[in-house]
Design a protein around this motif. Structure first.
Motif, short mmCIF file in Angstrom:
data_model
loop_
_atom_site.label_atom_id
_atom_site.label_comp_id
_atom_site.label_asym_id
_atom_site.label_seq_id
_atom_site.Cartn_x
_atom_site.Cartn_y
_atom_site.Cartn_z
N HIS B 125 0.82 -1.20 0.00
CA HIS B 125 0.00 0.00 0.00
C HIS B 125 0.86 1.26 0.00
O HIS B 125 1.76 1.41 0.82
N HIS B 126 0.55 2.18 -0.94
CA HIS B 126 1.27 3.45 -1.07
C HIS B 126 2.76 3.27 -1.30
O HIS B 126 3.57 4.05 -0.81
N VAL B 138 -6.54 2.30 -13.39
CA VAL B 138 -7.35 3.44 -13.85
C VAL B 138 -7.42 3.44 -15.37
O VAL B 138 -8.48 3.66 -15.95
N ILE B 139 -6.29 3.14 -16.00
CA ILE B 139 -6.30 3.09 -17.47
C ILE B 139 -7.25 2.01 -17.95
O ILE B 139 -8.10 2.23 -18.81
N TYR B 141 -9.72 0.69 -16.42
CA TYR B 141 -11.09 0.96 -16.05
C TYR B 141 -11.73 1.97 -16.99
O TYR B 141 -12.93 1.97 -17.20
N SER B 142 -10.89 2.86 -17.56
CA SER B 142 -11.45 3.93 -18.37
C SER B 142 -11.56 3.58 -19.85
O SER B 142 -12.15 4.34 -20.60
N ILE B 143 -10.96 2.46 -20.25
CA ILE B 143 -11.04 2.12 -21.67
C ILE B 143 -12.46 1.69 -22.00
O ILE B 143 -12.98 0.78 -21.38
N PRO B 144 -13.10 2.35 -22.97
CA PRO B 144 -14.42 1.88 -23.37
C PRO B 144 -14.28 0.48 -23.97
O PRO B 144 -13.38 0.24 -24.77
N TRP B 147 -14.13 0.03 -27.74
CA TRP B 147 -12.90 0.53 -28.35
C TRP B 147 -11.75 -0.47 -28.12
O TRP B 147 -10.98 -0.76 -29.04
N ILE B 151 -9.55 -2.09 -31.09
CA ILE B 151 -8.09 -1.97 -31.15
C ILE B 151 -7.47 -3.36 -31.13
O ILE B 151 -6.52 -3.65 -31.87
N ARG B 222 -9.23 -3.36 -7.71
CA ARG B 222 -9.46 -2.25 -6.78
C ARG B 222 -10.21 -2.70 -5.54
O ARG B 222 -9.86 -2.31 -4.43
N ARG B 226 -8.54 -2.49 -1.75
CA ARG B 226 -9.17 -1.72 -0.68
C ARG B 226 -9.40 -2.61 0.55
O ARG B 226 -9.08 -2.24 1.68
N MET B 269 -20.82 -10.31 -8.20
CA MET B 269 -21.80 -9.44 -8.86
C MET B 269 -21.25 -8.84 -10.16
O MET B 269 -22.02 -8.36 -10.98
N THR B 272 -22.71 -9.49 -13.81
CA THR B 272 -23.73 -8.77 -14.57
C THR B 272 -23.11 -7.70 -15.45
O THR B 272 -23.51 -7.51 -16.58
N THR B 273 -22.08 -7.00 -14.91
CA THR B 273 -21.37 -6.01 -15.73
C THR B 273 -20.74 -6.70 -16.93
O THR B 273 -20.80 -6.21 -18.06
#
Lengths: 297, 343
Positions: B125-126, B138-139, B141-144, B147, B151, B222, B226, B269, B272-273
């Motif tokens: 951690h950290h 983060v990268i 998680y943000s990729i649609p 797309w 690619i 993530r 946590r 869960m 479902t996503t």
């Protein structure tokens, strides 16, 4: 040991200042905050920045590669698409459309969701129990699935997809608000307000809402990235924004037809969605950890 | 425990009732004749029409009609598709199996990658490793998802030619339909070249499952991180260290279990996503799944298929989540929510 009082005036930062101090420490989050501000800037001033009309076709300049390519042209920075439309202008307009629509949708669903959530959180008994259980099961369904189902029913189109997404986003806000309201209702300051004779509406606006504003902002960033993803996904599937409109997802699906010869036509709009979502996610993350750690330092 | 089962069963029945009633009323809400929308049979002669109307009790009240509709649903008569003319029950069970297969592999994949990385990140951690993994997450998680799939196709199937572009299996192999899961079907079948068919199906699976697993992988990472951070900073871990246990012992005996149990429902869960993302990616890879089917049905305004597809997907997702919730509450008393809404 009593605290040594050296100074006459002591400076205590407010919670918001604390949060901002903590948030500033996180460089990635700060940078993405600037990115979000840039996108908002683009949303407002896009038409003045775009070099060409996004719908103007130019038969002489089909599929010009981006400027960094050997065959590229600097007056078409991101190249052109299969109909000779300038990609840079289309992407600027696309960011404007996707970001703006998502922002509007999130604000609408926030208002509705918070109102319903507050009602659900402050009521008790069987009705609230039924609402809660139904909500919990709706929450489990991804918003995009709900949106696709709603679109299947009402038909395709940009306005229909906007309805669908804002409807699909509402349950999250209800859930979040309800949980927070229920927590806060047990606090003593609410009890004090109740003893003073405050009504439910007064308690909500004066005692609860100020305390949940921060969580609401975090939730808005989450919902915003979900809304951007959903609206571009629906555009990509041709269920939302239809072909000529420069919505980023629709741009991607148009780029598909020329993907073999002009891969930049799918790489660039996708990258725009990606940067938009990443900056919003990073701001949300930074905000959340700032709220979590602000009192520890 | 009986109480938990009863509560979840009643919730499940209530939601399924609402869903089925809603799908029934869709027949009236869609343009056109409700009977045609229910059965999917167009251009029938007057006698046939009268017979169908008799079967669906179209002349009785709305509630009787709904009852007949539910009976038809249970007997496997879901109507016919407008576009293909085939029975929907069979079509949907096939395509649903294809989607579930894709999402199940993606879920397994994202657990295999996400959980260990989440542990690593939580334990450091950290520190540098944590920040690197967090950035990557983060990268990712943000990729649609669409797309990412495009690619991936551009790089791995067009440029490099490693994986096939679309479909579920090469047309050379004719796999008989047994369970709907293609890998299991191949193993069950008696094809002469089983291994090649299996490899081919695997190669077809790689790109779609990886491209939908990216997002889930980062979410798993993530959540796990946590939870590990929270558990490792708790007092019983400090106590375990104080008793002289090595970090390894502390982590394996106290950390893993306590970190994993509370997040298990959250992780499951994610299915479902995954299913939703699979529905999008299917259209790109021409995977014969429910998403592809539903979206084609929307394009073609194939009302019976929309009605049945919507009912099948939402019933599956809701049954899944309610069941998982029930299992978790039975086995994990700490995770039980307060019984009454008044608390």
């Amino acid at each position: 040991m009593p605290r040594l009082n050296l100074y006459q005036e002591e400076y205590y930062p407010s919670p918001i200042q604390n949060t901002w101090k903590e948030f500033k420490e996180n460089h990635a989050a700060l940078l993405s905050l600037y990115c979000v501000i840039f996108f908002i800037f683009l949303m407002i001033f896009g038409p003045f920045l775009a070099p060409y009309d996004p719908l103007q076709q130019n038969i002489d300049l089909l599929l010009v590669p981006p400027a960094w390519d050997n065959n590229g042209d600097i007056s078409y920075l991101f190249g052109t698409d299969g109909l000779g439309r300038d990609m840079l202008s289309r992407i600027i307009y696309g960011c404007r459309m996707t970001f703006g629509i998502s922002l509007v949708l999130v604000i609408i669903s926030m208002l509705v969701g918070v109102a319903l959530g507050a009602m659900a959180g402050m009521s008790k008994g069987l009705r609230s129990s039924v609402v809660n259980h139904l909500l919990d099961s709706i929450m489990a369904i991804p918003t995009l699935l709900i949106a696709i189902i709603i679109i299947a029913i009402v038909g395709t189109g940009l306005v229909n997809s906007m309805w669908a997404i804002s409807l699909a986003l509402i349950p999250q806000f209800i859930h979040q608000t309800r949980d927070i309201v229920r927590q806060k209702m047990k606090k003593e300051y609410v009890l004090a307000a109740q003893l003073d004779g405050a009504g439910k509406i007064h308690i909500f606006f004066n005692s609860i809402l100020p305390n949940m504003a921060e969580m609401l902002v975090v939730q808005v960033t989450l919902a915003l990235s979900v809304a951007i993803l959903d609206i571009s996904a629906l555009g990509f599937l041709n269920l939302g924004a239809q072909a000529p409109s420069p919505e980023l997802g629709a741009l991607l699906s148009e780029g598909l037809t020329t993907a073999y010869v002009a891969p930049w036509n799918i790489a660039l709009p996708g990258a725009a969605i990606f940067f938009m979502m990443m900056s919003i996610n990073l701001v949300g993350d930074g905000l959340r950890s700032a709220l979590r750690y602000r009192l520890l330092r | 425990m009986l109480k938990i089962i009863l509560r979840h069963a009643s919730l499940l029945i209530l939601t399924l009732f609402v869903l089925s009633f809603f799908s029934f009323s869709l027949a009236y809400l869609f343009p056109g004749d409700p009977l045609v929308n229910l059965t999917g049979i167009r251009g029938s002669s007057e006698q046939e029409y009268a017979l169908l109307a008799e079967q669906y009790a179209m002349h009785s009240s709305f509630i009787v009609q709904y009852w007949q509709y539910v009976m038809h649903l249970f007997s496997g008569n879901w109507g016919l598709s407008f576009s293909s003319g085939l029975p929907l029950a069979e079509e949907i069970s096939r395509s649903l199996a294809a989607s579930v297969e894709l999402s199940a592999y993606a879920l397994i994949f994202s657990f295999l990658i996400g959980l260990p990385l989440g542990f690593l990140s939580g334990l450091r951690h950290h520190k540098f490793t944590d920040f690197t993994l967090l950035t990557a997450s983060v990268i990712g998680y943000s990729i649609p998802v669409f797309w990412a799939a495009l690619i991936a196709i551009l790089i791995f199937s067009i440029q490099l030619g490693w994986f096939p572009l679309s479909g579920r299996i090469s047309l050379l192999y004719d796999v008989p339909f047994e369970t709907g899961f293609i890998l299991i079907d191949i193993l069950l079948s008696d094809l002469p070249d089983k291994e090649f068919a299996f490899q081919d199906a695997l190669r077809h699976l790689v790109l779609p499952s990886v491209s939908i697993a990216i997002v889930t992988c980062t979410i798993v990472l993530r959540i796990t991180r946590r939870s590990i951070v929270e558990v490792m900073s708790s007092e019983y871990i400090q106590a375990a260290y104080a008793r002289g246990l090595s970090p390894r012992q502390v982590f394996l005996r106290h950390g893993v279990k306590n970190a994993l149990i509370p997040i298990l429902p959250l992780l499951v869960m994610q299915f479902t996503t995954l299913l939703t993302n699979a529905m999008i990616v299917e259209t790109i890879f021409s995977w014969p799944g429910i998403g592809n089917g539903l979206i084609q049905a929307i394009y073609q305004r194939d009302f019976p298929a929309i009605r049945a597809g919507m009912l099948a997907v939402s019933a599956l997702v809701l049954t899944f989540t309610i069941t998982i919730d029930m299992v978790i509450q039975i086995f994990d008393p700490a995770g039980r929510r307060p019984e009454n809404a008044t608390s």
